[in-house]
Every structure is written in C-alpha cells, then in structure tokens.
Design an enzyme around this catalytic site. Structure first.
Site, PDB file in Angstrom:
ATOM      1  N   ASP A 171      -5.796   2.862 -26.644  1.00 38.93           N
ATOM      2  CA  ASP A 171      -5.641   3.238 -25.239  1.00 38.93           C
ATOM      3  C   ASP A 171      -5.039   4.631 -25.136  1.00 38.93           C
ATOM      4  O   ASP A 171      -5.479   5.442 -24.331  1.00 38.93           O
ATOM      5  CB  ASP A 171      -4.705   2.265 -24.496  1.00 38.93           C
ATOM      6  N   GLU A 175      -0.232  -7.871   7.992  1.00 35.20           N
ATOM      7  CA  GLU A 175      -0.107  -6.422   8.196  1.00 35.20           C
ATOM      8  C   GLU A 175       1.052  -5.815   7.427  1.00 35.20           C
ATOM      9  O   GLU A 175       1.130  -4.592   7.285  1.00 35.20           O
ATOM     10  CB  GLU A 175       0.034  -6.111   9.688  1.00 35.20           C
ATOM     11  N   PRO A 222       0.819  -1.222   0.000  1.00 32.12           N
ATOM     12  CA  PRO A 222       0.000   0.000   0.000  1.00 32.12           C
ATOM     13  C   PRO A 222       0.852   1.271   0.000  1.00 32.12           C
ATOM     14  O   PRO A 222       0.368   2.343  -0.356  1.00 32.12           O
ATOM     15  CB  PRO A 222      -0.809  -0.098   1.296  1.00 32.12           C
ATOM     16  N   ARG A 224      -1.420  -7.511 -21.788  1.00 30.73           N
ATOM     17  CA  ARG A 224      -2.190  -7.083 -22.956  1.00 30.73           C
ATOM     18  C   ARG A 224      -1.444  -6.043 -23.800  1.00 30.73           C
ATOM     19  O   ARG A 224      -1.816  -5.796 -24.944  1.00 30.73           O
ATOM     20  CB  ARG A 224      -3.583  -6.582 -22.555  1.00 30.73           C
TER      21      ARG A 224
HETATM   22  C1  9D3 Z   1      -3.305  -1.013   9.352  1.00 35.72           C
HETATM   23  C2  9D3 Z   1      -2.660  -0.389   8.199  1.00 35.72           C
HETATM   24  N1  9D3 Z   1      -2.840  -1.142   6.955  1.00 35.72           N
HETATM   25  C3  9D3 Z   1      -2.312  -0.334   5.830  1.00 35.72           C
HETATM   26  C4  9D3 Z   1      -3.400   0.373   5.094  1.00 35.72           C
HETATM   27  C5  9D3 Z   1      -2.118  -2.411   7.029  1.00 35.72           C
HETATM   28  C6  9D3 Z   1      -2.178  -3.205   5.799  1.00 35.72           C
HETATM   29  C7  9D3 Z   1      -3.382  -3.517   5.196  1.00 35.72           C
HETATM   30  C8  9D3 Z   1      -3.417  -4.320   4.071  1.00 35.72           C
HETATM   31  C9  9D3 Z   1      -1.015  -3.668   5.233  1.00 35.72           C
HETATM   32  C10 9D3 Z   1      -1.058  -4.475   4.103  1.00 35.72           C
HETATM   33  C11 9D3 Z   1      -2.250  -4.805   3.536  1.00 35.72           C
HETATM   34  C12 9D3 Z   1      -2.302  -5.684   2.352  1.00 35.72           C
HETATM   35  N2  9D3 Z   1      -2.279  -4.921   1.069  1.00 35.72           N
HETATM   36  C13 9D3 Z   1      -1.321  -5.123   0.197  1.00 35.72           C
HETATM   37  O1  9D3 Z   1      -0.444  -5.920   0.411  1.00 35.72           O
HETATM   38  C14 9D3 Z   1      -1.323  -4.356  -1.042  1.00 35.72           C
HETATM   39  C15 9D3 Z   1      -2.204  -3.333  -1.528  1.00 35.72           C
HETATM   40  C16 9D3 Z   1      -3.368  -2.721  -0.966  1.00 35.72           C
HETATM   41  O2  9D3 Z   1      -3.854  -3.038   0.130  1.00 35.72           O
HETATM   42  N3  9D3 Z   1      -3.992  -1.746  -1.711  1.00 35.72           N
HETATM   43  C17 9D3 Z   1      -3.543  -1.344  -2.918  1.00 35.72           C
HETATM   44  N4  9D3 Z   1      -2.454  -1.873  -3.474  1.00 35.72           N
HETATM   45  C18 9D3 Z   1      -1.803  -2.862  -2.781  1.00 35.72           C
HETATM   46  S1  9D3 Z   1      -0.435  -3.630  -3.297  1.00 35.72           S
HETATM   47  C19 9D3 Z   1      -0.326  -4.582  -1.967  1.00 35.72           C
END
Ligand code: 9D3
Length: 242
Positions: free
Chosen positions: A168, A115, A88, A153
């Site tokens: 695109d 997490e 994230p 793609r």
């Molecule tokens: C409590 C804080 N959270 C962060 C927003 C912890 C957390 C939540 C979910 C940490 C990792 C995740 C799992 N998400 C991913 O690994 C992830 C992801 C995403 O959640 N949203 C957009 N792109 C991606 S790429 C990997």
C-alpha cells in the site's frame, strides 16, 4: 482492536462485517466489534432519539442525551479511547488516518442519521470528527463500516501476506496498473505479450509505466505528490504537453 459502534440502525451492520477478511479477523481474535443501539439508552417512555431543530427548518436532529448515555455507559472507566463522530463536516478519511487509527487498541464510532446530530455531541463527547468523502450518505453507518474495514486490514496478522500492507505504501502514491490471469486470450482479447515473456526486469518496468500512465490519465493530482525516479519522469515527459 475493539470497535464500539453507536447507531440507531444496528442491523445495518449485520451483513458486511460477517464476510471475507472481516469475518476471519473476528474469528481469529484480531478484532472485535460491538454494535450498540442508541435507542436503548433513551430513558423516556417512547425511547425518543430525535427532535425538531431549534430555530426551525426541516428535518430532525438526533438528541444528545441518549448518545451521551450510550457512550458513557459503554466506555465507563476507559481512558484514551478515541470517540469519533461520523459527519459530513469531519476531517477527510484517508489511508494516513486509517494508519493512525490502527495504532489504538479500542475505538468508538458514533453514527449520525437524519439531518444531523446535536452540536454538543461533537463539541463535548467526541474527540474527533471524520467524513469519508464529499458525497451525501443517509447516515454515518456506511462510513463507520468503511473505517472498520480500512483499519482492520492494517492490523498485524489480519492479511495472510504482510507484504500486501507494505505494498500500500510502497506503491509510491501511484494507481496500480492492470492485472491479468488465465486464459491468455479471452473472447479474442489477449493478455499483453510482455507478461508472458518471462523477462522479469522488462515486466517490472512495464508495470511501473502502466501505473504511471494510468495515474497521469485518471489521477494527475496523485502524480504531483508521487515519489518518482528520474526514469519515471523521463517516461512521463513523452506524454506531457510541452
Ligand atoms: C442538508 C445538508 N446535508 C449535509 C450535506 C445534511 C446531511 C446529509 C446527510 C446531514 C447528514 C447526512 C448523513 N451523512 C452522514 O452522517 C455522514 C457522511 C456523509 O454523508 N458523507 C461522507 N461521510 C459521512 S460520515 C457521516
């Protein structure tokens, strides 16, 4: 293009990559995908892949050793392969990033779960960190599949019609207008008459205006960056607050 995907949940990848265009692209040799189970690279008796966070707090953090071992084993002797951590906290995945990635011959994708992943993976193993958008997923697996789909793609030959990829970018950064097919009237809802007129210049102008209107209504942020002609601006001026 070859994708190496590193995950604790390899079976998540079974369905989505085996249908439609991704299936055909693999069958025809344009793309190959290897999914590696990070757990197979844990050397302790119970193949442990996560642990409690230093400093306390809830949730579990993925340990660095199995991830480093998996990537270093699979990519042994390789140079110039981007190693992308899905997180994230990564840079936002866009069509421009997809085009950039389509230029490589091999890409490694590391999927976190729980997490998070020990920071040293991002710092000393990954060469890039990518997020697919501002919403919370349960892990990086679906994000990895989004990237495989969007990049595949774009590879030459994958789409039957090379014009589809060109469109695109030729869309000038606008949303597309509506599409219709037969029947001309469905449950009393008629296809716009102009599309049946045979007047191709008028149809092209109407489609352009529909794309402009839809972008104005739904994604005004895109309109600000779009490639607009004076005629486009004149049309939009009729709808903009003055
Ligand atoms: C409590 C804080 N959270 C962060 C927003 C912890 C957390 C939540 C979910 C940490 C990792 C995740 C799992 N998400 C991913 O690994 C992830 C992801 C995403 O959640 N949203 C957009 N792109 C991606 S790429 C990997």
């Amino acid at each position: 293009m070859h994708f190496d995907i590193f995950s604790l949940f390899p079976s998540m990848f079974r369905g989505p990559l085996e249908e439609s265009i991704l299936k055909r692209a693999q069958e025809r040799g344009y793309v190959s995908i290897a999914v590696h189970n990070i757990r197979d690279y844990a050397t302790d008796k119970h193949h442990i892949t996560d642990d409690a966070p230093y400093g306390g707090g809830g949730g579990m953090v993925m340990k660095p050793e199995p991830i480093f071992a998996a990537v270093e084993t699979v990519l042994a002797g390789e140079t110039g392969v981007p190693i992308i951590l899905l997180t994230p906290q990564g840079r936002l995945f866009t069509q421009a990033v997809a085009r950039e990635l389509a230029g490589y011959r091999r890409i490694a994708l590391i999927c976190g779960h729980y997490e998070g992943v020990d920071e040293r993976v991002g710092q000393y193993l990954a060469t890039d960190e990518i997020s697919i958008g501002d919403y919370v997923l349960t892990g990086g697996e679906l994000a990895a599949m989004v990237i495989v789909d969007a990049v595949t793609r774009l590879l030459p030959g994958v789409l039957g019609d090379p014009g589809a990829v060109l469109e695109d970018s030729h869309a000038d950064g606008l949303l597309e207008g509506p599409h219709y097919t037969r029947p001309a009237v469905f449950r009393g809802w008629a296809v716009p008459e102009i599309l049946l007129s045979g007047n191709h210049a008028a149809i092209a102008r109407w489609r352009r205006e529909q794309a402009l209107l839809r972008t104005l209504q739904r994604r005004p942020d895109l309109l600000a960056k779009a490639n607009l002609t004076p005629q486009d601006r004149q049309f939009l001026a009729k709808f903009e607050p003055s």
